[in-house]
Design an enzyme around this catalytic site. Structure first.
Site, mmCIF file in Angstrom:
data_model
loop_
_atom_site.group_PDB
_atom_site.id
_atom_site.type_symbol
_atom_site.label_atom_id
_atom_site.label_comp_id
_atom_site.label_asym_id
_atom_site.label_seq_id
_atom_site.Cartn_x
_atom_site.Cartn_y
_atom_site.Cartn_z
ATOM 1 N N GLY A 1 -5.229 -0.911 -1.032
ATOM 2 C CA GLY A 1 -5.568 -0.169 -0.314
ATOM 3 C C GLY A 1 -6.423 0.680 0.759
ATOM 4 O O GLY A 1 -6.723 1.004 0.464
ATOM 5 N N ASP B 1 0.827 -1.511 0.129
ATOM 6 C CA ASP B 1 -0.179 -0.180 -0.163
ATOM 7 C C ASP B 1 1.141 1.514 0.023
ATOM 8 O O ASP B 1 0.732 2.593 -0.478
ATOM 9 C CB ASP B 1 -0.690 -0.363 0.963
ATOM 10 N N ARG C 1 -0.994 -8.881 -5.281
ATOM 11 C CA ARG C 1 0.058 -8.920 -4.150
ATOM 12 C C ARG C 1 1.716 -10.368 -4.817
ATOM 13 O O ARG C 1 1.677 -10.821 -3.797
ATOM 14 C CB ARG C 1 -0.281 -9.517 -3.028
HETATM 15 O O1 F6P Z 1 -2.011 -3.495 3.970
HETATM 16 C C1 F6P Z 1 -1.821 -4.668 2.653
HETATM 17 C C2 F6P Z 1 -3.472 -4.854 2.067
HETATM 18 O O2 F6P Z 1 -2.962 -6.406 0.609
HETATM 19 C C3 F6P Z 1 -4.331 -4.337 1.964
HETATM 20 O O3 F6P Z 1 -4.600 -3.558 0.516
HETATM 21 C C4 F6P Z 1 -5.212 -5.286 1.685
HETATM 22 O O4 F6P Z 1 -6.626 -4.513 2.034
HETATM 23 C C5 F6P Z 1 -4.839 -5.858 2.689
HETATM 24 O O5 F6P Z 1 -3.793 -6.136 2.554
HETATM 25 C C6 F6P Z 1 -5.796 -7.627 2.617
HETATM 26 O O6 F6P Z 1 -4.741 -8.165 3.483
HETATM 27 P P1 F6P Z 1 -5.589 -9.698 3.609
HETATM 28 O O7 F6P Z 1 -6.370 -10.121 3.000
HETATM 29 O O8 F6P Z 1 -4.028 -10.743 3.542
HETATM 30 O O9 F6P Z 1 -6.429 -9.996 5.101
#
Ligand code: F6P
Length: 363
Positions: A187, A144, A290
């Site tokens: 984000g 982010d 990611r």
């Molecule tokens: O903080 C990084 C991030 O990729 C955010 O953009 C997103 O909201 C979150 O993590 C999602 O996290 P997870 O799906 O791993 O719980």
């Protein structure tokens, strides 16, 4: 303090491209430059709660070939805070503070220092462990790019490449079908990915949490575009956007319920489609942002951070986190780095240049 012989390394929170490049650089520097042994702590801090099952030595062989690999070879979790650890006992979820076990296990494993690679939440845990006596050093991480202590975090550049490529592809189909195409990008709290990928991908509308917007303003903009012969519009939405003030009214006018807030891209897409009376499609890029191989920029930044964090250990600068300032590697106290989010400045350069080239922020 005694001589350093053995160090641990862990990755916490959501993964991102470049984690393996940090691990590789840290292991190489530790072994080749300082002669340290390195232990991989698996799945965040879990490896310090169950060291027998979840820790292993990391040698030069273990890190060979991992530079271009996404993810993290030692695993991660965003549910493993040792100060509030969740267990299931007798079918019931209970929360326990196991931080004393972590400190005891780290000592028993002979760890003279621990490298914590992670975002705000993970660094806060690292800081608390440091305050309890564990020699901790940090490496900042988040795609982010919203950590204020560092100009940029690795993983962000790779995510921008992924999003820009997606927006380019959306562009051609949007143009062919004369549609409004909404692309939701990551984000959680800040609009960095949205504004930078939006600019790189030539988006016409960029909606970010930092700038309040209305559906009506976006629809007026779509109509203005049509008036000059532009029959398609690309809208990039940051997932952290809150529902705009006029969203409920727009749905109420059609006697429809507002979609759940967790589906912000879909909700905004539907609202724009209804209000502009145009065919609209929504794409949520999600975790694709990611994953995958880090970009050259991220590989280099990760390598710089990996080397620098082991140098911090050699200098016994515990409680510090590496960072990038004015394009150079520095370090800051972890305490100063956590909790302060770096938001997009609504009056800053990025927004200003976007507005000068006609991008609509719905404000
Ligand atoms: O903080 C990084 C991030 O990729 C955010 O953009 C997103 O909201 C979150 O993590 C999602 O996290 P997870 O799906 O791993 O719980």
């Amino acid at each position: 303090m005694a001589e350093i012989r053995k160090i641990g390394i862990c990755t916490g929170g959501g993964d991102c491209p470049g984690l393996n490049a940090v691990i590789r650089a840290a292991v190489k520097t530790a072994v080749l430059r300082y002669g340290y042994e390195v232990v991989g702590i698996e799945d965040g801090f879990d490896g310090l709660i169950w060291p027998a099952q979840k820790s292993r030595p990391l040698t030069l062989d273990d890190v060979s070939g991992i530079l271009p690999r996404g993810g993290t070879i030692i695993g991660t979790t965003n549910r493993g805070d040792p100060f509030k650890y969740k267990f299931v006992e007798g079918g019931q979820e209970i929360v326990k503070d196991v931080s004393d076990d972590v400190i005891r296990n780290a000592k028993a494993m002979g760890l003279d220092a621990l490298i914590v690679i992670g975002g705000d939440g993970t660094q806060k845990i690292g800081l608390q462990l440091w305050e309890k006596g564990l020699p901790v050093v940090g490496v900042p991480k988040t795609i982010d790019n919203d950590l204020s202590a560092t100009e940029i975090t690795f993983g962000f550049d790779t995510a921008l490449h992924t999003c820009t490529d997606a927006i380019d592809k959306i562009h051609t189909t949007a143009e062919s079908h004369h549609r409004i195409m909404v692309v939701e990008v990551m984000g959680r709290d800040a609009g960095w990915i949205a504004i930078e990928a939006g600019l790189a991908g030539g988006a016409h509308v960029i909606l970010i949490p930092e700038i309040p917007f209305t559906i009506q303003k976006v629809c007026d903009f779509v109509r203005d575009r049509e008036a000059v012969g532009k029959r398609f519009t690309i809208v990039v939405v940051a997932e952290g956007c809150k529902q705009p003030g006029d969203m409920a009214t727009k749905f109420a006018e059609q006697k429809r319920a507002v979609p759940r807030p967790s589906q912000i891209g879909y909700a905004i897409g539907e609202a724009i489609g209804m209000c502009a009376k145009r065919e609209t499609r929504v794409t949520v890029l999600g975790h694709i942002q990611r994953g995958g191989s880090p970009s050259p920029f991220d590989r280099i930044l990760s390598t710089r951070f990996g080397v620098a964090v082991v140098d911090l250990i050699a200098e016994k600068k515990f409680g510090q986190m590496v960072c990038l300032r004015e394009a150079r590697i520095h370090s800051v106290p972890i305490a100063d780095a956590v909790g302060a989010m770096k938001a997009v400045d609504p009056n800053g350069e990025m927004v200003t240049i976007a507005k000068k080239i006609g991008v609509c922020f719905g404000d």
